[in-house]
Structures are given as C-alpha cells and as structure tokens.
Design an enzyme around this catalytic site. Structure first.
Site, short mmCIF file in Angstrom:
data_model
loop_
_atom_site.label_atom_id
_atom_site.label_comp_id
_atom_site.label_asym_id
_atom_site.label_seq_id
_atom_site.Cartn_x
_atom_site.Cartn_y
_atom_site.Cartn_z
N CYS A 2 -9.07 -8.45 -32.72
CA CYS A 2 -9.98 -8.33 -33.85
C CYS A 2 -10.84 -9.59 -33.88
CB CYS A 2 -9.29 -8.18 -35.20
SG CYS A 2 -8.37 -6.64 -35.36
N ARG A 27 -12.12 -8.82 -28.02
CA ARG A 27 -10.96 -8.88 -28.91
C ARG A 27 -10.54 -7.51 -29.42
NH1 ARG A 27 -9.94 -13.55 -32.33
NH2 ARG A 27 -10.25 -15.33 -30.97
N GLY A 101 -5.33 -10.19 -37.96
CA GLY A 101 -3.94 -10.59 -38.18
C GLY A 101 -3.15 -9.46 -38.80
N LYS A 512 -2.39 -4.48 -12.90
CA LYS A 512 -3.83 -4.25 -12.73
C LYS A 512 -4.11 -2.76 -12.58
CE LYS A 512 -5.31 -7.12 -13.95
NZ LYS A 512 -4.59 -8.21 -14.42
N HIS A 531 18.40 -0.16 -6.06
CA HIS A 531 19.30 -0.13 -7.21
C HIS A 531 18.78 0.77 -8.32
CE1 HIS A 531 21.87 -3.14 -5.46
NE2 HIS A 531 20.81 -3.90 -5.22
N LYS A 630 -8.54 -8.26 -24.89
CA LYS A 630 -8.38 -9.41 -24.00
C LYS A 630 -7.57 -10.51 -24.66
CE LYS A 630 -10.73 -11.93 -20.47
NZ LYS A 630 -9.87 -11.31 -19.47
C1 G6P Z 1 -3.74 -9.33 -23.14
C2 G6P Z 1 -4.74 -9.20 -22.01
C3 G6P Z 1 -4.07 -9.60 -20.70
C4 G6P Z 1 -3.51 -11.00 -20.81
C5 G6P Z 1 -2.54 -11.13 -22.00
C6 G6P Z 1 -2.19 -12.58 -22.26
O1 G6P Z 1 -2.76 -8.38 -23.01
O2 G6P Z 1 -5.23 -7.88 -21.94
O3 G6P Z 1 -5.02 -9.56 -19.65
O4 G6P Z 1 -2.84 -11.33 -19.64
O5 G6P Z 1 -3.17 -10.64 -23.19
O6 G6P Z 1 -3.35 -13.24 -22.66
P1 G6P Z 1 -3.54 -14.80 -22.59
O7 G6P Z 1 -4.90 -15.04 -23.18
O8 G6P Z 1 -2.44 -15.40 -23.41
O9 G6P Z 1 -3.44 -15.20 -21.16
#
Ligand code: G6P
Length: 635
Positions: A2, A27, A101, A512, A531, A630
């Site tokens: 957000c 965001r 939040g 990915k 396993h 992100k």
């Molecule tokens: C989100 C993103 C990921 C990232 C993760 C941790 O899930 O989509 O690509 O690896 O957050 O983010 P950070 O900013 O803490 O590396």
C-alpha cells in the site's frame, strides 16, 4: 505494501497525486484512489485494478482541487474492489483517510462505532479510522487533538494520510512503524510512503520518525509526537536526480533488470573491493557519483546519509554467532550468505524466514551479529525480527537497496547494494546484488578474523571480478535459453533441484517461475527428492537441475538420474563442455565454467530468463504479476 501520497499547493492535485502513485504502484496494484477537496467539498474517486483505471476516471472528471491524498492498495482485509479501495470516508462524508498497515483491533472498534450509529461500507480494517476520527471530532477539540485521541485507540502498525473538508489548507499524516516522507517545495508540499515519489518535485524532504504526526500545509510541516509535543527536524537534501521510469528499449522492466546485472555487480565490486590486494572496505559512506555510469536508473537513490559497516575489529573478533533474517528472494540470497560465511569465516550462521521469528524464542545475545537482508528495507517481518534481535543485545546490520529506508534508520551498519531502482515486482538484479554483498561480507569477516588466508582472499576477489564478464556471456545466449524455455511453457508443475550453494538457487529459480508464470514450481535440495517429492514426477513434470563441477557434482547428477528414471523431462543448468550433462539431460541451459563457490552468481541468470520467457510466452503480466507487491509492509 500500500502506498500513500498527498499534495497541496498551486498545482491541480489530481495529476500530481497520480504521478506520485505511479512511483508507488510497486507497493500494490489491487486498487487505487484519491480524495481531493474540490470547491470546499470532499470528493473521492477510486477504482479497482491498476492505476490506469483510476487515471481514466480522473481524466474524465478533471478535478481542479489543489489539495488531496491518494492510495495504491495491496488487499489485506476485503477483496480488491471499488468499495474496499481507499480513501475511506466517515459517515458525514467530510473526512477521508488513506491507510497502510493493519489495525489489529478493528473488529472491536467497528462494533463499538456501529453501536454508536456509524454505518460502515467496506470490509476493510481501514474504514474504522475515518469513523473513529469522526466520533472523536464530535466530542470536540482541534483536529490535531482529535487525531491524537483517535490514535490512542488504534492497535497495530500504520501510516495514514488524512484530509478534512473543514480544513482544506492542510493534510495530516501519521507514521507508526512505517515510512512516510514530506517533500517541501516553493509554496507546495508533498506526502509519500517512499521519498522517491516526491523526488520528482523536490529534493527537500522531512522524514517522519516512528509514532509521529505531521501537519502539512503549503508553507511546510510541523511534527508532533503521539503526546502532542512538537518535534523539530530540519529537511534533508536528497540526491536531486529524478526517478526516471524507462525500459531502455527492452520489452519489460524485468528483462532490462536481468540485463543490468553485469553492471550491478561491477558497481558493487568497484565500491567495496578496490583491488584484489586490498582488504574489503565497508566503511564507504554515501553515494559516490564517480561510480555512476550516467544513466538515471543506475543512480543511487539516497540522501547522502553516511552508511557502511562501523563495527570495530574487536567487536568483529568477539562475534560467535550470526543470525540472518529475510523474506522471499532475500531469504534465498541469505541462505547462500550463510553457507559463504560459515565456509570462509567459520562462525555458525542461522538464517530465518523473518515472519517465523514471531512468538519464538530468539537465541541471540551480545556476541551475535543480527543481519536483516531486504531489498526495500521496508519488509515488516524483517524489520520486526531485527528490532527483536537488537532488543536482546545483538549487534545489527542491514543489507538493502534503499539507503533511505526504515531499515537504514534502525541499524548503524548498512551495506547498500548498487542496483538503482528495481521496477519489476519480481526481484532479479537486487538478488544478484544481495549475493554480491554476502560474498564481500564473508571475505571481509574472514579477513578481519584471520580465518581467510590472504592468498585465498585474493584469489576469490579475482574470481569475483571475472563474474560480470561471465554474466555478459550468459546474457548473450538468451535466444538459446528462449527456445528451450518455450518448450516447457505448457507444464503445470515444475521441480527445481540443486545441492550446496545451489540449493538456494533451485529455490529462487522455482520462486521466479511461480511469480512470473503462475506455474506451480517447487525447489528441493537434490538429495531430498527421494524422500517424498519424487512421487510427483512423471513424463509431464520438468525437473530443472543446477549442476556445477565441484564437491556435490556427482551426487547432484545421481539425484537427477533418479528423476530421469521416473521419465521426468530433464533440463539442466550446466557449464560448457560438460559431456555427462549433455548425455543425461533433454535440454541444457549452458553457462561458462565457474568455480563452484561463486556459481550462484551465474547459475541463477538462465533460470531468471527461463521464467521471463515462459511468462511472456503465456501472456502474463511480467512486471506486475497478480496478487504480488514488491514491498510487503504488513506482517
Ligand atoms: C515481496 C517481493 C519479493 C521480495 C520479498 C522481500 O514478497 O515480492 O520479491 O523478495 O517481498 O522483500 P524485501 O524488500 O524485504 O527484500
């Protein structure tokens, strides 16, 4: 997740809010909205889906208001639709709130407010804030006091933007365990969750610290703590280069960012590793313009704040444990970091998924170095884990791509990766830069503690310096990777396997593929296949093996043979000239020969490209995959 924005000044607010929101769409892109005060009346416009949907509405309605707030949402409470989109308004329609939040006690407050006659429209936790402020306003007092009284009732972590029809000359902003910045222009002010969003207008920024309220007018900002006491803080000058969003001729940001990796690695190495004969130097402070290649994407975002590692030699020698916290891609990079530090430094390293720290006994003490690795420096779980470790007496360190992040505020030791802004939601170049940071950190600690003989350190540094050229050679093979990738684009399940330093590569490769193509994919330690996971294999399941000559080569190959015996489709990332790989696998994603210990820096690239090509072939939203954000600022 957000994003919050705000504007007041002589310009039309809507286009400014929109341009700020464009910088924050990473965001979350479930919905977006703005609230402006138009001819003395509060007017809210919002739309589910991408920002472009809101943009259409704004173009149609053409509001001329000079003050407003805006929001881009990643849904937590309530599905992504128009009603749940922010801003939320109170029952009188005079107060609008945008929120980042979670309000943990919203159910309780909602019941209380419904009992008092307040009618709710949405399923969000956020709407309760608008009604709560409205209720407190009805009890009397100035707007600032009303907000402060309301905050006392809220439990959780939050950042807020608030406008009231009765006060068209100001915006209130609240920061409680998040990031918020106020940009100060000439007779105009801006608000944003990420200072990058205001940087296109001004480089004078005041950052809200924790538990602060800002009263923003066209003339500036006044800050107050939650007790209502005024706090004085001067603006800082940010690097004034604007944040330019440009694909530079690539079809997607993701592809551009994959291609930037040789440069990213060179910049990181140039910065901390001046010469193979010299020790790694992490005392380096602010952005160094001499390292910039001139393209705005590669400019360091930051304000010139000094960072670096400031632990003394004695403190480093006294460490007996390292605990790393991270999420997502950063967690995979950190898993490799653990192996490198244990190998080169001989200190036991724990690496934890940051969200798993909650409610657990955290075994750190005054001899622990706690490291938070986070591209954004804003991930709530990662920050919470580091704060917990700090409270227990551990030394702290951050590895981040954002020198101006919340993470940078909470630790004195910061390694800033040299990536420039990563626009695509799926992390690629920042993963590589995090890996580079871990290689450098492991060598640095090994040199300081004397566990890494100078000759070995020098050899590693020289080998590291050769990796950017290898990455260029790998990227030059992308057409070959594309042909192979498309052959497997119809798969429903894909298994990735690797051992040792390339087990995390398998995990990251699988992540990915999931993120970009929505194909179910899992990564396994190759030795674990038998396993349980082997049960899912048949002729429809591609198995992608990461196979590099070294200590675990033969064993990894044997594990791949086990998959082959179940008729799985066999793909491998292998080095040039590996005859055995050529015989065993149906498709080879070849890379130049590389030392096993450094191989994660190169083996990941064909896997990033594989996911990219499959995603593009399937027509997915490469740069903004569904349901993702992100920066994840909720726990
Ligand atoms: C989100 C993103 C990921 C990232 C993760 C941790 O899930 O989509 O690509 O690896 O957050 O983010 P950070 O900013 O803490 O590396």
């Amino acid at each position: 997740m957000c994003g919050i924005v705000g504007y007041l000044g002589p310009l039309k607010a809507a286009p400014v809010l929109l341009s700020e929101l464009k910088c924050l769409e990473y965001r979350g892109y479930d919905s977006a909205g703005v609230a402006v005060i138009e001819d003395g009346r509060l007017c809210v416009m919002k739309a589910a889906g991408k920002l472009s949907n809101l943009e259409e509405i704004l173009v149609q309605k053409g509001p001329t208001a000079r003050v407003g707030i805006g929001h881009t949402r990643w849904a937590t409470h309530g599905v992504p639709n128009d009603t749940n989109a922010h801003p939320h308004i109170d029952s009188t329609g005079k107060i609008a709130v945008v929120h980042n939040g979670i309000i943990e006690n919203f159910e309780e407050l909602k019941t209380e407010l419904i009992g008092l006659g307040y009618a709710f429209n949405s399923d969000t936790d956020s709407e309760v804030i608008a009604h709560l402020i409205s209720y407190e306003l009805s009890q009397g007092g100035e707007m600032l006091d009303v907000i402060l009284r309301s905050l006392k009732r809220l439990v959780g972590a939050y950042a807020l933007g608030i406008v009231s029809q009765e006060h068209p000359d100001r915006i209130y902003a609240v920061n409680h365990h998040y990031s918020l910045s106020v940009g100060l222009g000439q007779g105009e002010s801006f608000l944003a969750s990420d200072s990058m969003a205001v940087r296109q207008y001004t480089n004078r920024v005041v950052r809200l610290e924790q538990s602060e309220v800002a009263e923003i007018t066209t003339q500036g900002v006044r800050l107050f703590n939650f007790d209502g006491l005024e706090v004085k803080r001067s603006p800082i000058a940010m690097d004034s280069s604007p944040y330019v969003i440009d694909k530079c001729g690539h079809k997607h940001f993701l592809l551009k960012e994959i291609h930037e990796q040789p440069l990213v690695l060179r910049q990181t190495l140039t910065k901390y590793l001046r010469h193979p004969n010299h020790p790694i130097d992490f005392s380096v402070g602010a952005y160094d313009p001499s390292l910039d290649d001139g393209s705005s994407e590669n400019k360091m975002v930051g304000d010139g704040t000094a960072y670096g590692v400031h632990l003394t030699d004695e403190e480093i020698k006294g460490l007996n444990h390292i605990n790393i916290f991270a999420c997502g891609t950063a967690y995979h990079a950190s898993m490799i970091g653990k192996l490198l530090i244990e190998e080169l430094v001989g200190i036991p390293v724990a690496v934890d998924i940051a969200s798993e720290i909650r409610g657990r006994k955290l075994l750190v003490n005054e001899s622990t170095l706690a490291i938070a690795c986070s591209q954004s420096g804003e991930t709530a779980d990662t920050l919470a884990a580091l704060k917990e470790a700090k409270a227990r007496g551990a030394y702290t360190m951050g590895i981040t791509n954002r020198a101006d992040s919340h993470l940078a505020q909470i630790t004195p030791n910061l390694i800033v990766t040299e990536c420039g802004i990563e626009v695509s939601v799926a992390a690629t170049k920042t993963y590589l830069a995090q890996l580079a940071s871990y290689y450098l950190l492991a060598i640095y600690l090994g040199e300081k503690r004397g566990t890494l003989p100078p000759e070995k350190a020098k050899a590693l540094k020289m080998q590291l310096n050769a990796i950017p050229t290898m990455l260029e050679q790998i990227l030059a093979r992308e057409e070959q990777y594309k042909d192979i990738s498309i052959k497997y684009a119809d798969a429903h399940d894909v298994v990735f396997i690797g051992r040792g330093v390339n087990f995390p590569t398998a995990l990251e490769g699988a992540l990915k593929l999931k993120e970009l193509s929505y194909i179910h994919a899992s990564g396994y330690a190759a030795g674990e296949l038998k396993h349980g996971p082997i049960a899912v294999l048949d002729q429809n399941v591609p198995v992608i093996t990461v196979l590099v000559p070294g200590a675990v080569y033969e064993k990894t190959l044997s594990n791949a043979q086990e998959a082959r015996a179940r008729k799985a489709k066999m793909i491998v990332v292998a080095v040039d000239g590996d005859e055995q790989a050529a015989r065993t696998f149906d498709s080879v994603l070849s890379i130049p020969p590389v030392e096993e210990i450094l191989s994660p820096l190169t083996t990941i690239v064909p896997l990033q490209l594989l996911s990219y090509f499959i995603s593009d072939y399937l027509g997915k939203d490469v740069d903004q995959p569904r349901n993702l954000a992100k920066s994840v600022t909720v726990e």
